[in-house]
Motif scaffolding. Sequence first.
Motif, PDB file in Angstrom:
ATOM      1  N   ALA A 190      -2.293   0.338  -5.739  1.00  0.00           N
ATOM      2  CA  ALA A 190      -1.580  -0.679  -4.850  1.00  0.00           C
ATOM      3  C   ALA A 190      -0.120  -0.322  -4.707  1.00  0.00           C
ATOM      4  O   ALA A 190       0.559   0.056  -5.605  1.00  0.00           O
ATOM      5  CB  ALA A 190      -1.969  -2.118  -5.026  1.00  0.00           C
ATOM      6  N   LEU A 191       0.292  -0.776  -3.517  1.00  0.00           N
ATOM      7  CA  LEU A 191       1.900  -0.816  -3.554  1.00  0.00           C
ATOM      8  C   LEU A 191       2.275  -2.325  -3.163  1.00  0.00           C
ATOM      9  O   LEU A 191       1.493  -3.105  -2.310  1.00  0.00           O
ATOM     10  CB  LEU A 191       2.489   0.043  -2.396  1.00  0.00           C
ATOM     11  N   GLU A 235       5.493   1.242 -11.577  1.00  0.00           N
ATOM     12  CA  GLU A 235       6.622   2.198 -11.050  1.00  0.00           C
ATOM     13  C   GLU A 235       7.183   1.943  -9.794  1.00  0.00           C
ATOM     14  O   GLU A 235       6.713   1.358  -8.985  1.00  0.00           O
ATOM     15  CB  GLU A 235       5.991   3.656 -11.064  1.00  0.00           C
ATOM     16  N   ASN A 236       8.604   2.434  -9.862  1.00  0.00           N
ATOM     17  CA  ASN A 236       9.271   2.139  -8.342  1.00  0.00           C
ATOM     18  C   ASN A 236       8.568   3.475  -7.436  1.00  0.00           C
ATOM     19  O   ASN A 236       8.474   4.577  -7.931  1.00  0.00           O
ATOM     20  CB  ASN A 236      10.763   2.837  -8.630  1.00  0.00           C
ATOM     21  N   ALA A 237       8.252   2.877  -6.409  1.00  0.00           N
ATOM     22  CA  ALA A 237       7.422   3.836  -5.481  1.00  0.00           C
ATOM     23  C   ALA A 237       7.915   3.853  -4.225  1.00  0.00           C
ATOM     24  O   ALA A 237       7.482   4.009  -3.129  1.00  0.00           O
ATOM     25  CB  ALA A 237       5.807   3.329  -5.162  1.00  0.00           C
ATOM     26  N   ALA A 238       9.367   3.592  -4.004  1.00  0.00           N
ATOM     27  CA  ALA A 238      10.087   3.605  -2.794  1.00  0.00           C
ATOM     28  C   ALA A 238       9.986   5.197  -2.239  1.00  0.00           C
ATOM     29  O   ALA A 238       9.987   5.294  -0.943  1.00  0.00           O
ATOM     30  CB  ALA A 238      11.639   3.302  -2.876  1.00  0.00           C
ATOM     31  N   HIS A 239       9.816   6.054  -3.153  1.00  0.00           N
ATOM     32  CA  HIS A 239       9.934   7.250  -2.410  1.00  0.00           C
ATOM     33  C   HIS A 239       8.587   7.799  -1.792  1.00  0.00           C
ATOM     34  O   HIS A 239       8.678   8.502  -0.760  1.00  0.00           O
ATOM     35  CB  HIS A 239       9.842   8.406  -3.559  1.00  0.00           C
ATOM     36  N   ILE A 240       7.533   7.101  -1.661  1.00  0.00           N
ATOM     37  CA  ILE A 240       6.432   7.217  -0.804  1.00  0.00           C
ATOM     38  C   ILE A 240       6.801   6.838   0.641  1.00  0.00           C
ATOM     39  O   ILE A 240       6.039   7.373   1.502  1.00  0.00           O
ATOM     40  CB  ILE A 240       5.373   6.299  -1.311  1.00  0.00           C
ATOM     41  N   PHE A 241       7.602   5.772   0.615  1.00  0.00           N
ATOM     42  CA  PHE A 241       8.187   5.578   2.125  1.00  0.00           C
ATOM     43  C   PHE A 241       9.162   6.331   2.415  1.00  0.00           C
ATOM     44  O   PHE A 241       9.279   7.099   3.648  1.00  0.00           O
ATOM     45  CB  PHE A 241       8.575   4.059   2.089  1.00  0.00           C
ATOM     46  N   ASN A 286       8.138  14.371   1.290  1.00  0.00           N
ATOM     47  CA  ASN A 286       6.695  13.789   1.560  1.00  0.00           C
ATOM     48  C   ASN A 286       6.662  12.255   2.151  1.00  0.00           C
ATOM     49  O   ASN A 286       5.753  11.797   2.381  1.00  0.00           O
ATOM     50  CB  ASN A 286       5.669  13.950   0.537  1.00  0.00           C
ATOM     51  N   GLY A 287       8.001  11.647   1.860  1.00  0.00           N
ATOM     52  CA  GLY A 287       7.957  10.081   2.412  1.00  0.00           C
ATOM     53  C   GLY A 287       7.587   9.982   3.811  1.00  0.00           C
ATOM     54  O   GLY A 287       7.699  10.858   4.579  1.00  0.00           O
ATOM     55  N   LEU A 328       1.067   6.304   4.468  1.00  0.00           N
ATOM     56  CA  LEU A 328       1.386   5.862   3.126  1.00  0.00           C
ATOM     57  C   LEU A 328      -0.071   5.886   2.284  1.00  0.00           C
ATOM     58  O   LEU A 328       0.186   6.007   1.032  1.00  0.00           O
ATOM     59  CB  LEU A 328       1.439   4.271   3.318  1.00  0.00           C
ATOM     60  N   LEU A 329      -1.216   5.546   2.940  1.00  0.00           N
ATOM     61  CA  LEU A 329      -2.425   5.743   2.023  1.00  0.00           C
ATOM     62  C   LEU A 329      -2.755   7.230   1.467  1.00  0.00           C
ATOM     63  O   LEU A 329      -3.006   7.399   0.243  1.00  0.00           O
ATOM     64  CB  LEU A 329      -3.563   5.206   2.618  1.00  0.00           C
TER      65      LEU A 329
END
Length: 462
Positions: free
Chosen positions: A48-49, A179-185, A190-191, A37-38
């Motif tokens: 930050a998330l 911003e919506n950052a759900a894609h990072i998960f 790359n989630g 995640l980092l």
Amino acid sequence: MDFNAVKLQAITAPQGFSNVPPVPLSDATIQTRKDKLLAGMRAEGFDALVIYADKEHGSNFEYLTGFIPRFEEGLLILEKSGAASVILGNENLKMAAHSRIPVTLKHSPYFSLPNQPMENEKPLEVLFGELGLPAMSRIGLVGWKMFTSARAENKRFFDIPAFIVDAIRNCVPATAVLENAAHIFIGGDNGARITNTANEIAHYEYGANLASTCMLNAMNAVEPGIREVDLAGYLTGEGQYNTVVTIAAAGQRFENANLYPTWKPIQRGQPLSMTTGYKGGLSSRTGFVIADESELPETQKDYLDRVAKPYFAAVVTWLENIHIGMPGGEIYSLIESVLPQEKYGWHLNPGHLSADEEWMSSPIFEHSAQTLKSGMILQIDIIPSVKGYTGTSAEESVALADRALQADIARAYPELWARIETRKRYLTDVLNIALSDDVIPLSSTVAYLRPFFLAKDNAFTC
């Protein structure tokens, strides 16, 4: 695969596995999750998330903390430095001490149940200020949806309660980007959550195996006169939380808008649907409470050739052809070629990712360039809907694993690997499916489909 090659015949049932102990996530796994995640935050420039959770939508929060806030709401704030904080309601304050990653605790009674005490009441803006959000220039908000489309403004769509989003906006400078950052998960190639280690696959196999064990027991219990609630009893296992509403529904579904099993006795000749799911996987079956084709309704005498056999052929095609490195759009097109939507009425994704939730996201959609990867846990989820006909279903859980990951599982979890090998032998030797080398079955009833529930020895083969 041509559905004319599908045969309904007497075969042995797959071996179920009971008394399988759950596998906990290791500290090393939690650290790997945090590192992923980092890395994603650094790649996209997030300071930050802010990660939201409630009972239904807690999996991104749980990914690092190990728990959900149950009947309350909660927030996890992860900074690019690696520091983490949680904001919790009255009845989850004690959980901060049990978090899988160290967290600073803040209390917000706004996250608690109606009419509970509002002691220590501070505006959320103040709590966010104490956590340093006003000094940050780019903040990602994580709910559970990505609102995937070509519209750029979707980055500003947040599936988080407005009072939380408003508080964040009120405490940061006007120049700060939210911003919506759900894609990072859960998104794209790359989630962090789209692939799993050997430890994670062992952890989730517990639920996938449990679901298939419950389903096999329920199928074996189907008899005229048994109530829906009695079948539902077979679909619950070991006190585990279900990731979907348990289905045991005979005859006409959704009478009086009801979703749940009733005391209605099951009658011979009725259609029957059953579903159960746990962390890691879901099992679902639909068919008729009959023993042979002669008992089919007059308007559905061709049910096997019109619906059930083509569906099974599509499942076999999926299992034989899916592989690591394949674009998701390719498997979508393949299923369209053997089970055309125009004729068979399916319209969702023919396969999706699962983990702590039943449906996490999916790389399988029309024209998808996202590639299938080693470590993905996938539900085989193809849903035909042919007007005038009862449906059919054999939804189950598998993982994709390259040779290195398979070797890791075999070395670290030999009992799990023995179950996987038993399941693979059943698929190849009994069901005659030329299983892709990259597929490891996590449930015991993958591709095991009895269209007639009273013919307990009969199932489809190739």
